[in-house]
Scaffold this active site. Structure first.
Site, PDB file in Angstrom:
ATOM      1  N   CYS A  79       0.824  -1.197   0.000  1.00 34.48           N
ATOM      2  CA  CYS A  79       0.000   0.000   0.000  1.00 34.48           C
ATOM      3  C   CYS A  79       0.875   1.270   0.000  1.00 34.48           C
ATOM      4  O   CYS A  79       1.576   1.490  -0.974  1.00 34.48           O
ATOM      5  CB  CYS A  79      -0.984  -0.058   1.155  1.00 34.48           C
ATOM      6  SG  CYS A  79      -2.452   0.895   0.806  1.00 34.48           S
ATOM      7  N   HIS A 163      -3.357  -4.907   2.103  1.00 31.00           N
ATOM      8  CA  HIS A 163      -2.663  -5.081   3.391  1.00 31.00           C
ATOM      9  C   HIS A 163      -2.608  -6.557   3.813  1.00 31.00           C
ATOM     10  O   HIS A 163      -3.448  -7.008   4.603  1.00 31.00           O
ATOM     11  CB  HIS A 163      -3.409  -4.302   4.480  1.00 31.00           C
ATOM     12  CG  HIS A 163      -3.168  -2.837   4.453  1.00 31.00           C
ATOM     13  ND1 HIS A 163      -2.252  -2.205   5.264  1.00 31.00           N
ATOM     14  CD2 HIS A 163      -3.724  -1.872   3.696  1.00 31.00           C
ATOM     15  CE1 HIS A 163      -2.261  -0.916   5.021  1.00 31.00           C
ATOM     16  NE2 HIS A 163      -3.149  -0.681   4.068  1.00 31.00           N
ATOM     17  N   GLU A 165      -0.813  -7.946   5.898  1.00 36.38           N
ATOM     18  CA  GLU A 165      -0.497  -8.093   7.330  1.00 36.38           C
ATOM     19  C   GLU A 165      -1.754  -7.984   8.202  1.00 36.38           C
ATOM     20  O   GLU A 165      -1.694  -8.210   9.404  1.00 36.38           O
ATOM     21  CB  GLU A 165       0.555  -7.049   7.745  1.00 36.38           C
ATOM     22  CG  GLU A 165       0.063  -5.619   7.948  1.00 36.38           C
ATOM     23  CD  GLU A 165      -0.310  -4.883   6.659  1.00 36.38           C
ATOM     24  OE1 GLU A 165      -0.258  -5.488   5.574  1.00 36.38           O
ATOM     25  OE2 GLU A 165      -0.686  -3.698   6.755  1.00 36.38           O
TER      26      GLU A 165
HETATM   27  N1  GLN Z   1      -3.744   6.363   0.838  1.00 39.22           N
HETATM   28  C1  GLN Z   1      -2.488   6.129   1.469  1.00 39.22           C
HETATM   29  C2  GLN Z   1      -1.368   6.932   0.805  1.00 39.22           C
HETATM   30  O1  GLN Z   1      -1.592   7.546  -0.173  1.00 39.22           O
HETATM   31  C3  GLN Z   1      -2.123   4.649   1.418  1.00 39.22           C
HETATM   32  C4  GLN Z   1      -3.119   3.913   2.246  1.00 39.22           C
HETATM   33  C5  GLN Z   1      -2.566   2.707   2.901  1.00 39.22           C
HETATM   34  O2  GLN Z   1      -1.360   2.492   3.019  1.00 39.22           O
HETATM   35  N2  GLN Z   1      -3.476   1.945   3.415  1.00 39.22           N
HETATM   36  O3  GLN Z   1      -0.276   6.949   1.304  1.00 39.22           O
END
Ligand code: GLN
Length: 188
Positions: A79, A163, A165
């Site tokens: 992410c 995610h 994890e």
């Molecule tokens: N929206 C977040 C970003 O732009 C990422 C979201 C996440 O890691 N769950 O950094």
């Protein structure tokens, strides 16, 4: 002789504790990375989800941006961790991302990810997830959601929009540890 793999988890902001739990469950020894020197002797590095602007800001403050650019080992980015690695940020992964691009800005959801070479889908938790764009030619797609790549491998980098994890399914972390073992065999 077999020693446990030593994995660093970037611990500036975000879901680093959950990654540490998932990795320890698989037998890895986990170190929290907060300073460039913490990268020494690691077999692999995880950059967790969280807020990519905050992670980048803190990384720059501590000199970790340059240190991670120079780190040669396998990296798992999830992410925000994937955003930090893309062409526009640290420039290690051959892809771009659109931040917060799955649905509306605030949208978070769970969905089944179809994995390459595995009949069992993987439950993915997507939290304001980035959309992967402009994959380089050598990037391999390992997981898709509604026809879009959400888990990819670019050489020594494993990158997920979601995610892994936050669920009990260990397959993404297992795959990362297997990549590290593979790389060690190639070097040996
Ligand atoms: N929206 C977040 C970003 O732009 C990422 C979201 C996440 O890691 N769950 O950094």
């Amino acid at each position: 002789m077999h020693r446990p793999l030593r994995i660093g988890v970037l611990a500036l902001q975000g879901a680093f504790r959950e990654h540490a739990v998932a990795l320890r469950r698989l037998g890895a020894e986990v170190t929290e990375v907060r300073l460039p020197g913490d990268l020494e002797g690691l077999d692999g590095l995880v950059i967790p989800g969280g807020e990519s602007t905050t992670i980048m800001h803190l990384a720059q403050l501590y000199g970790l941006d340059e240190a991670i650019r120079g780190y040669q080992g396998p990296i798992l980015g999830t992410c925000a961790g994937m955003i930090v690695l893309d062409r526009k940020h640290l420039g290690l992964a051959d892809l771009n991302v659109d931040r917060n691009a799955f649905g509306r800005q605030v949208k978070s959801f769970e969905a089944d990810v179809a994995l390459a070479g595995d009949d069992r889908p993987l439950r993915g938790v997507f939290i304001r997830a980035p959309r992967i764009r402009g994959l380089g030619d050598d990037v391999e797609v390992l997981g898709v959601l509604a026809g879009e790549p959400v888990l990819v491998r670019d050489g020594r980098l494993l990158l997920a929009s979601f995610h892994p994890e936050l669920t009990d399914d260990p397959r993404v972390h297992e795959r990362f540890l297997a990549m590290i073992e593979e790389a060690a065999h190639v070097r040996a």
